[in-house]
Design a protein around this motif. Structure first.
Motif, PDB file in Angstrom:
ATOM      1  N   LEU A  58     -39.379 -26.279 -16.212  1.00 16.77           N
ATOM      2  CA  LEU A  58     -39.306 -27.389 -15.269  1.00 16.77           C
ATOM      3  C   LEU A  58     -40.647 -28.115 -15.253  1.00 16.77           C
ATOM      4  O   LEU A  58     -41.700 -27.492 -15.168  1.00 16.77           O
ATOM      5  CB  LEU A  58     -39.010 -26.877 -13.852  1.00 16.77           C
ATOM      6  N   ARG A  73     -43.587 -30.291 -13.556  1.00 22.01           N
ATOM      7  CA  ARG A  73     -44.131 -30.459 -12.208  1.00 22.01           C
ATOM      8  C   ARG A  73     -45.255 -31.475 -12.297  1.00 22.01           C
ATOM      9  O   ARG A  73     -46.049 -31.466 -13.240  1.00 22.01           O
ATOM     10  CB  ARG A  73     -44.650 -29.126 -11.682  1.00 22.01           C
ATOM     11  N   LEU A 127     -47.693 -33.597  -9.244  1.00 24.50           N
ATOM     12  CA  LEU A 127     -48.732 -33.207  -8.288  1.00 24.50           C
ATOM     13  C   LEU A 127     -48.182 -32.367  -7.133  1.00 24.50           C
ATOM     14  O   LEU A 127     -48.873 -32.147  -6.139  1.00 24.50           O
ATOM     15  CB  LEU A 127     -49.461 -34.443  -7.774  1.00 24.50           C
ATOM     16  N   GLY A 128     -46.947 -31.913  -7.266  1.00 19.80           N
ATOM     17  CA  GLY A 128     -46.392 -30.979  -6.282  1.00 19.80           C
ATOM     18  C   GLY A 128     -46.279 -31.544  -4.881  1.00 19.80           C
ATOM     19  O   GLY A 128     -46.400 -30.804  -3.906  1.00 19.80           O
ATOM     20  N   ARG A 129     -46.044 -32.855  -4.778  1.00 17.10           N
ATOM     21  CA  ARG A 129     -45.939 -33.471  -3.445  1.00 17.10           C
ATOM     22  C   ARG A 129     -44.529 -33.423  -2.893  1.00 17.10           C
ATOM     23  O   ARG A 129     -44.292 -33.869  -1.773  1.00 17.10           O
ATOM     24  CB  ARG A 129     -46.427 -34.921  -3.502  1.00 17.10           C
ATOM     25  N   SER A 130     -43.578 -32.914  -3.677  1.00 19.49           N
ATOM     26  CA  SER A 130     -42.267 -32.689  -3.103  1.00 19.49           C
ATOM     27  C   SER A 130     -42.396 -31.503  -2.164  1.00 19.49           C
ATOM     28  O   SER A 130     -43.099 -30.539  -2.476  1.00 19.49           O
ATOM     29  CB  SER A 130     -41.245 -32.386  -4.193  1.00 19.49           C
ATOM     30  N   SER A 185     -38.018 -28.397  -5.249  1.00 21.17           N
ATOM     31  CA  SER A 185     -37.556 -29.175  -6.398  1.00 21.17           C
ATOM     32  C   SER A 185     -38.547 -29.144  -7.552  1.00 21.17           C
ATOM     33  O   SER A 185     -38.184 -29.383  -8.696  1.00 21.17           O
ATOM     34  CB  SER A 185     -37.262 -30.628  -6.005  1.00 21.17           C
ATOM     35  N   ALA A 186     -39.804 -28.854  -7.276  1.00 20.73           N
ATOM     36  CA  ALA A 186     -40.796 -28.797  -8.352  1.00 20.73           C
ATOM     37  C   ALA A 186     -41.231 -27.351  -8.616  1.00 20.73           C
ATOM     38  O   ALA A 186     -42.323 -27.088  -9.110  1.00 20.73           O
ATOM     39  CB  ALA A 186     -41.994 -29.682  -8.040  1.00 20.73           C
ATOM     40  N   ALA A 215     -46.659 -39.745 -18.302  1.00 21.89           N
ATOM     41  CA  ALA A 215     -45.976 -39.487 -17.028  1.00 21.89           C
ATOM     42  C   ALA A 215     -46.846 -38.743 -16.004  1.00 21.89           C
ATOM     43  O   ALA A 215     -46.542 -38.740 -14.817  1.00 21.89           O
ATOM     44  CB  ALA A 215     -44.694 -38.696 -17.281  1.00 21.89           C
ATOM     45  N   GLY A 267     -45.344 -42.884   0.485  1.00 23.96           N
ATOM     46  CA  GLY A 267     -46.373 -42.800   1.513  1.00 23.96           C
ATOM     47  C   GLY A 267     -47.608 -42.002   1.133  1.00 23.96           C
ATOM     48  O   GLY A 267     -48.446 -41.706   1.977  1.00 23.96           O
ATOM     49  N   THR A 268     -47.725 -41.612  -0.130  1.00 21.66           N
ATOM     50  CA  THR A 268     -48.957 -41.004  -0.617  1.00 21.66           C
ATOM     51  C   THR A 268     -49.168 -41.500  -2.041  1.00 21.66           C
ATOM     52  O   THR A 268     -48.207 -41.707  -2.775  1.00 21.66           O
ATOM     53  CB  THR A 268     -48.910 -39.457  -0.594  1.00 21.66           C
ATOM     54  N   HIS A 324     -50.929 -39.771  -4.134  1.00 23.65           N
ATOM     55  CA  HIS A 324     -51.175 -38.583  -4.960  1.00 23.65           C
ATOM     56  C   HIS A 324     -49.882 -38.021  -5.531  1.00 23.65           C
ATOM     57  O   HIS A 324     -49.537 -36.865  -5.315  1.00 23.65           O
ATOM     58  CB  HIS A 324     -51.938 -37.533  -4.158  1.00 23.65           C
ATOM     59  N   GLY A 363     -43.122 -37.827 -11.492  1.00 24.67           N
ATOM     60  CA  GLY A 363     -42.523 -37.337 -10.247  1.00 24.67           C
ATOM     61  C   GLY A 363     -41.842 -38.469  -9.483  1.00 24.67           C
ATOM     62  O   GLY A 363     -40.782 -38.281  -8.885  1.00 24.67           O
ATOM     63  N   VAL A 392     -38.413 -42.483  -6.019  1.00 23.06           N
ATOM     64  CA  VAL A 392     -39.003 -42.608  -4.672  1.00 23.06           C
ATOM     65  C   VAL A 392     -38.860 -44.036  -4.131  1.00 23.06           C
ATOM     66  O   VAL A 392     -38.664 -44.993  -4.879  1.00 23.06           O
ATOM     67  CB  VAL A 392     -40.495 -42.197  -4.667  1.00 23.06           C
ATOM     68  N   PHE A 444     -38.347 -33.468 -20.208  1.00 24.61           N
ATOM     69  CA  PHE A 444     -39.704 -33.881 -19.840  1.00 24.61           C
ATOM     70  C   PHE A 444     -39.846 -35.383 -20.025  1.00 24.61           C
ATOM     71  O   PHE A 444     -39.672 -35.889 -21.146  1.00 24.61           O
ATOM     72  CB  PHE A 444     -40.735 -33.201 -20.752  1.00 24.61           C
TER      73      PHE A 444
HETATM   74  C1  LIG Z   1     -47.545 -37.543   2.491  1.00 21.91           C
HETATM   75  C2  LIG Z   1     -46.309 -37.771   1.681  1.00 21.91           C
HETATM   76  C3  LIG Z   1     -45.623 -38.952   1.832  1.00 21.91           C
HETATM   77  C4  LIG Z   1     -44.484 -39.197   1.073  1.00 21.91           C
HETATM   78  N1  LIG Z   1     -43.839 -40.378   1.261  1.00 21.91           N
HETATM   79  C5  LIG Z   1     -42.727 -40.646   0.540  1.00 21.91           C
HETATM   80  C6  LIG Z   1     -42.045 -41.879   0.679  1.00 21.91           C
HETATM   81  O1  LIG Z   1     -42.451 -42.729   1.457  1.00 21.91           O
HETATM   82  N2  LIG Z   1     -40.949 -42.107  -0.097  1.00 21.91           N
HETATM   83  C7  LIG Z   1     -40.504 -41.193  -1.002  1.00 21.91           C
HETATM   84  O2  LIG Z   1     -39.537 -41.463  -1.683  1.00 21.91           O
HETATM   85  N3  LIG Z   1     -41.128 -39.997  -1.155  1.00 21.91           N
HETATM   86  C8  LIG Z   1     -42.229 -39.710  -0.397  1.00 21.91           C
HETATM   87  N4  LIG Z   1     -42.869 -38.504  -0.579  1.00 21.91           N
HETATM   88  C9  LIG Z   1     -42.368 -37.574  -1.590  1.00 21.91           C
HETATM   89  C10 LIG Z   1     -43.001 -37.787  -2.957  1.00 21.91           C
HETATM   90  O3  LIG Z   1     -43.172 -39.158  -3.216  1.00 21.91           O
HETATM   91  C11 LIG Z   1     -42.099 -37.248  -4.042  1.00 21.91           C
HETATM   92  O4  LIG Z   1     -41.822 -35.903  -3.783  1.00 21.91           O
HETATM   93  C12 LIG Z   1     -42.680 -37.391  -5.449  1.00 21.91           C
HETATM   94  O5  LIG Z   1     -41.655 -37.183  -6.375  1.00 21.91           O
HETATM   95  C13 LIG Z   1     -43.799 -36.410  -5.708  1.00 21.91           C
HETATM   96  O6  LIG Z   1     -44.350 -36.623  -6.998  1.00 21.91           O
HETATM   97  P1  LIG Z   1     -45.160 -35.440  -7.716  1.00 21.91           P
HETATM   98  O7  LIG Z   1     -45.887 -36.021  -8.861  1.00 21.91           O
HETATM   99  O8  LIG Z   1     -45.933 -34.693  -6.718  1.00 21.91           O
HETATM  100  O9  LIG Z   1     -43.951 -34.596  -8.270  1.00 21.91           O
HETATM  101  P2  LIG Z   1     -43.569 -33.077  -7.983  1.00 21.91           P
HETATM  102  O10 LIG Z   1     -43.354 -32.905  -6.529  1.00 21.91           O
HETATM  103  O11 LIG Z   1     -44.502 -32.174  -8.666  1.00 21.91           O
HETATM  104  O12 LIG Z   1     -42.168 -33.052  -8.727  1.00 21.91           O
HETATM  105  C14 LIG Z   1     -41.091 -33.776  -8.189  1.00 21.91           C
HETATM  106  C15 LIG Z   1     -39.889 -33.714  -9.130  1.00 21.91           C
HETATM  107  O13 LIG Z   1     -40.200 -34.465 -10.276  1.00 21.91           O
HETATM  108  C16 LIG Z   1     -39.997 -33.712 -11.433  1.00 21.91           C
HETATM  109  N5  LIG Z   1     -40.997 -34.169 -12.396  1.00 21.91           N
HETATM  110  C17 LIG Z   1     -42.325 -34.357 -12.189  1.00 21.91           C
HETATM  111  N6  LIG Z   1     -42.910 -34.828 -13.304  1.00 21.91           N
HETATM  112  C18 LIG Z   1     -41.932 -34.934 -14.238  1.00 21.91           C
HETATM  113  C19 LIG Z   1     -41.908 -35.343 -15.603  1.00 21.91           C
HETATM  114  N7  LIG Z   1     -43.014 -35.762 -16.238  1.00 21.91           N
HETATM  115  N8  LIG Z   1     -40.738 -35.285 -16.265  1.00 21.91           N
HETATM  116  C20 LIG Z   1     -39.612 -34.874 -15.649  1.00 21.91           C
HETATM  117  N9  LIG Z   1     -39.572 -34.493 -14.358  1.00 21.91           N
HETATM  118  C21 LIG Z   1     -40.708 -34.525 -13.671  1.00 21.91           C
HETATM  119  C22 LIG Z   1     -40.160 -32.279 -10.999  1.00 21.91           C
HETATM  120  O14 LIG Z   1     -39.442 -31.409 -11.842  1.00 21.91           O
HETATM  121  C23 LIG Z   1     -39.572 -32.328  -9.612  1.00 21.91           C
HETATM  122  O15 LIG Z   1     -38.168 -32.199  -9.661  1.00 21.91           O
HETATM  123  C24 LIG Z   1     -44.016 -38.229   0.156  1.00 21.91           C
HETATM  124  C25 LIG Z   1     -44.720 -37.036   0.002  1.00 21.91           C
HETATM  125  C26 LIG Z   1     -45.859 -36.796   0.740  1.00 21.91           C
HETATM  126  C27 LIG Z   1     -46.605 -35.510   0.560  1.00 21.91           C
END
Ligand SMILES: Cc1cc2nc3c(=O)[nH]c(=O)nc-3n(C[C@H](O)[C@H](O)[C@H](O)COP(=O)(O)OP(=O)(O)OC[C@H]3O[C@@H](n4cnc5c(N)ncnc54)[C@H](O)[C@@H]3O)c2cc1C
Ligand SMILES: NC(=O)c1ccc[n+]([C@@H]2O[C@H](COP(=O)([O-])OP(=O)(O)OC[C@H]3O[C@@H](n4cnc5c(N)ncnc54)[C@H](OP(=O)(O)O)[C@@H]3O)[C@@H](O)[C@H]2O)c1
Lengths: 448, 245
Positions: A44, A46, A48-51, A55-56, A86, A109-110, A112, A117, A123, A174
């Motif tokens: 899977l 991942r 930045l793990g902001r989900s 799910s990540a 990506a 809303g972030t 990071h 993701g 999003v 990926f």
């Molecule tokens: C403070 C805060 C505010 C937020 N506000 C919003 C908002 O306003 N709206 C909104 O929609 N979301 C919001 N979120 C959620 C966030 O935007 C999503 O969870 C986003 O997907 C996180 O991205 P990440 O890089 O951290 O991915 P991760 O959380 O690490 O992964 C998310 C998913 O993406 C997949 N993934 C990641 N990278 C890849 C890749 N290269 N190829 C295939 N799959 C991949 C993972 O397998 C996982 O299923 C917020 C989160 C936080 C912490």
């Protein structure tokens, strides 16, 4: 042979940690090698793990950090089209392109989060009612399938795979690189209007009446208020500042605060939250201000590792969307049930969403979305959320998978009626289910 | 600014060094065996910093082609600096019973450096200007049971650089030895646990570039390794040999 680290990981909510083999490839070449390792049962991506939920996370399998695939590949200042790997974060995009006068058409809303993701959760931002979800600014992406084949997916080429991957929580493969469109911006300042709504009814009404005038809208709800003040909130309505002041295209300051360790569980309780909300409501009662886009879009990014405020036991975020007709009824019910359960929420955010997109598992659809943070207290909270899921389903709504950790299979299936189509494509490109996640197994996504 | 050739440019530290130079507006020639990946890095640096970038193939074992790095000048201008970064930790265990593995550690970390560094010295020597920098390791400073194969190859490199530096001392070509501590890259991922002693490539890269620019011959990065190694080197051999390090 790439090495892995065995570690306990979780989503941003810091609960339900699971053991996973963590890999960190440095390149597409190394990422591809992972597809062939015998010792890997499932994979899977991942970011930045902001989900918040699972799910990540790929418990008992391999979780692959793609954050080192973080290069810009091409940029056309004429059209604003950016191609990048990506693992590039939205923060990195802003840092580089804001000073050149470009902004993200859609941002959560972030900042990071990675581009991968953001695609995988399709999003949405404060402008969904106007501009749609993140997929709206995606032109194409390159997807590495379980077979090692790399396909360029767009609305024209492999459209099914495109729409299965958008919002497809990492289960199709990926995402290696993404082509997206940035928009021109003349100032990093936004003019923001603050309006006070006495209750939920008034708040929903205000979203609708201001929709035409403002591109961005969001409301903070004071969840501790009940009765006639249930849903008391402050609406923040924004547009890019009309008058470009020079020197304003700077990315904003670094985070000014970091939560250095887990605070004791219970730091956030109804007393502290109540006090915070009072102050917040007095300060942001009403009026109009010019605000840097980073504080408008990313208020929480000012505090690094803010999720530690909830202590080691972590917290859950619960986000749902309800159609316009049932929003008032359903959200009233949800807020009442929360207050009956004495589950106070520190952050409660209300937004309006526009029409549903084509992502097969994308969350947004027309209506209003409510997001709440609750301290995680084990089964008790899970049971409460499952009761809320029932209310959401009854009212024709759905739960956001990027935030979820407790949804039940049958409820999930009803909320996401295009699951069947998703499964068909998934079994076509990944017949052995090499790509899997804790969430996918919990929700039975691969099961007919 | 000038242009710098980075050999082994897909290494975690090299990538960060490339960024640090690009930020200072140096043009970059990136050499390595994964040229597809280097094209990504080259594009990134050009977009972010507006510098010129070029990609070259480099395979440590392919000695006969090393000279191409210095013949094929991009943009028709001379290189101002050469930094050699590739490396192979290898398996100490395996190297103890397999000469193939032992030789691989020696070849990647030492023999190929001899080849590239001599070519660099003659190239820059002819122009009587520039710098040559090689990434060595604190592992070179004392042989330990857990990785003396790698350590000894790096020790050979350190000695080689001393000699080369004194050979070039009367020219305008400087020879720089960097003694690196533990850095969070794929070399250490899954081997060393993250902790306060493990530095980020970005931080290390800034130190390396500043060290080169400040005209130092030999330096530790991060600097505190000087003190750690001072301590470790003071332990008498008859005690040290029993220590499980
Ligand atoms: C403070 C805060 C505010 C937020 N506000 C919003 C908002 O306003 N709206 C909104 O929609 N979301 C919001 N979120 C959620 C966030 O935007 C999503 O969870 C986003 O997907 C996180 O991205 P990440 O890089 O951290 O991915 P991760 O959380 O690490 O992964 C998310 C998913 O993406 C997949 N993934 C990641 N990278 C890849 C890749 N290269 N190829 C295939 N799959 C991949 C993972 O397998 C996982 O299923 C917020 C989160 C936080 C912490
Ligand atoms: N990381 C540390 O803690 C540490 C500590 C002390 C010293 N050092 C030294 O610092 C330098 C950089 O280290 P790093 O950690 O950044 O390295 P790294 O990320 O592990 O990368 C190693 C590099 O060496 C290349 N390489 C290996 N064998 C090769 C071969 N036969 N031909 C061509 N290239 C080859 C790799 O190319 P591919 O990408 O194609 O595999 C990669 O670019 C190395 O010399 C290392 O010994 C590192």
């Amino acid at each position: 042979m790439l090495r892995s680290v065995t570690a306990e990981i979780s989503g941003w909510g810091n609960h339900s940690r699971q053991t996973s083999e963590i890999y960190r490839p440095e390149s597409a070449t190394e990422t591809e090698q992972l597809l062939t390792y015998d010792r890997i049962s499932s994979l899977l991506a991942r970011g930045l793990g902001r989900s918040y939920g699972d799910s990540a996370v790929n418990g008992d399998g391999a979780t692959v950090l793609l954050t080192h695939l973080n290069r810009f590949l091409s940029f056309d200042p004429e059209t604003g089209v950016l191609e990048c790997e990506a693992g590039v974060s939205l923060a990195h995009i802003l840092q580089t392109f804001l000073p050149r006068g470009f902004f993200l058409p859609v941002t959560p809303g972030t900042k990071h989060v990675t581009v991968g993701g953001a695609v995988a959760n399709d999003v949405h931002g404060k402008n969904h009612h106007r501009d749609g979800a993140f997929s709206n600014c995606i032109i194409s992406f390159r997807l590495m399938l379980a077979s090692g084949e790399i396909l360029t997916c767009s609305r024209e080429s492999h459209p099914y795979l495109f729409w299965a991957t958008v919002g497809g929580i990492g289960l199709t493969g990926f995402i290696l690189t993404v082509r997206l469109r940035l928009v021109r911006i003349h100032s990093a300042l936004f003019s923001v209007k603050y309006l006070r709504a006495r209750n939920l009814d008034e708040a929903l009404e205000m979203f609708t009446t201001t929709e035409k005038e403002y591109q961005y809208s969001v409301a903070w709800i004071d969840c501790l208020k009940g009765g006639r003040s249930l849903g008391r909130s402050v609406l923040m309505l924004g547009n890019p500042a009309p008058d470009p002041a020079p020197e304003t295209l700077k990315p904003s300051r670094n985070p000014f605060l970091r939560i250095p360790f887990y605070l004791p569980a219970g730091t956030l309780n109804s007393a502290t939250i109540g006090a915070f909300n009072e102050v917040y409501f007095r300060r942001h009662g009403s009026g109009q201000r010019l605000v840097h886009l980073e504080s408008f879009f990313y208020p929480l990014d000012a505090i690094l590792d803010w999720n530690r405020m909830y202590g080691r036991s972590g917290f859950v975020q619960y986000q749902v969307v309800l159609p316009p007709e049932t929003s008032l009824r359903g959200m009233t019910r949800i807020l009442e049930m929360l207050s009956a359960a004495r589950a106070s929420s520190f952050l409660a955010v209300l937004k309006s969403l526009g029409p549903e997109g084509q992502g097969l598992l994308s969350f947004p659809k027309r209506g209003f979305t409510l997001a709440l943070d609750l301290p995680f207290r084990g089964p008790e909270v899970e049971a409460l959320l499952n009761r809320l899921d029932g209310v959401v389903l009854e009212n024709g709504g759905r739960v956001y998978l990027a935030k979820d950790s407790v949804l039940k299979r049958d409820v999930f299936r009803e909320m996401y009626p295009r699951l069947g189509q998703f499964q068909e494509i998934k079994s076509h490109v990944d017949p052995n289910h090499l790509f899997s996640s804790s969430m996918a197994r919990r929700l039975g996504i691969m099961e007919a | 600014m000038g242009s710098v050739l980075i050999v082994g440019a897909t290494s975690g530290i090299a990538r960060a060094i490339a960024v640090s130079f690009a930020r200072r507006k140096w043009d970059l020639v990136l050499a390595g065996r994964d040229t597809a990946d280097l094209k990504c890095l080259a594009a990134d640096l050009a977009i972010r910093f507006g510098v010129r970038t070029a990609v070259r193939a480099f395979e440590a074992d392919a000695y006969e082609s090393h000279h191409l790095l210095f013949e094929d000048e991009p943009w028709g201008v001379s290189l101002t600096g050469v930094i050699v970064c590739h490396g192979y930790m290898g398996s100490q265990n395996e190297a103890e019973s397999s000469i193939k593995e032992a030789r691989k550690v020696i070849d990647v970390n030492y023999s190929s450096y001899v080849s590239v560094l001599h070519l660099a010295a003659s190239y820059l020597g002819e122009r009587d200007a520039g710098f040559i920098c090689a990434l060595a390791s604190v592992a070179a400073l004392r042989g330990r049971q857990s990785n003396y194969m790698y350590g000894s190859a790096k020790a050979a490199l350190v000695t080689f650089l001393q000699g080369l530096r004194s050979r070039m001392a009367r020219s305008q070509v400087r020879v720089v030895t960097v003694l690196l501590g533990v850095v969070d890259t794929k070399m250490t991922y899954g081997v060393v646990r993250p902790g306060p002693l493990v530095a980020t490539p970005e931080r290390v890269a800034e130190r390396v570039v500043r060290g080169i620019q400040s005209g130092r011959d030999v330096f530790y990065v991060p600097g505190f390794w000087y003190w750690i190694m001072l301590g470790i080197r003071m332990i008498p051999e008859r005690v040290f040999k029993y220590m499980r390090l």
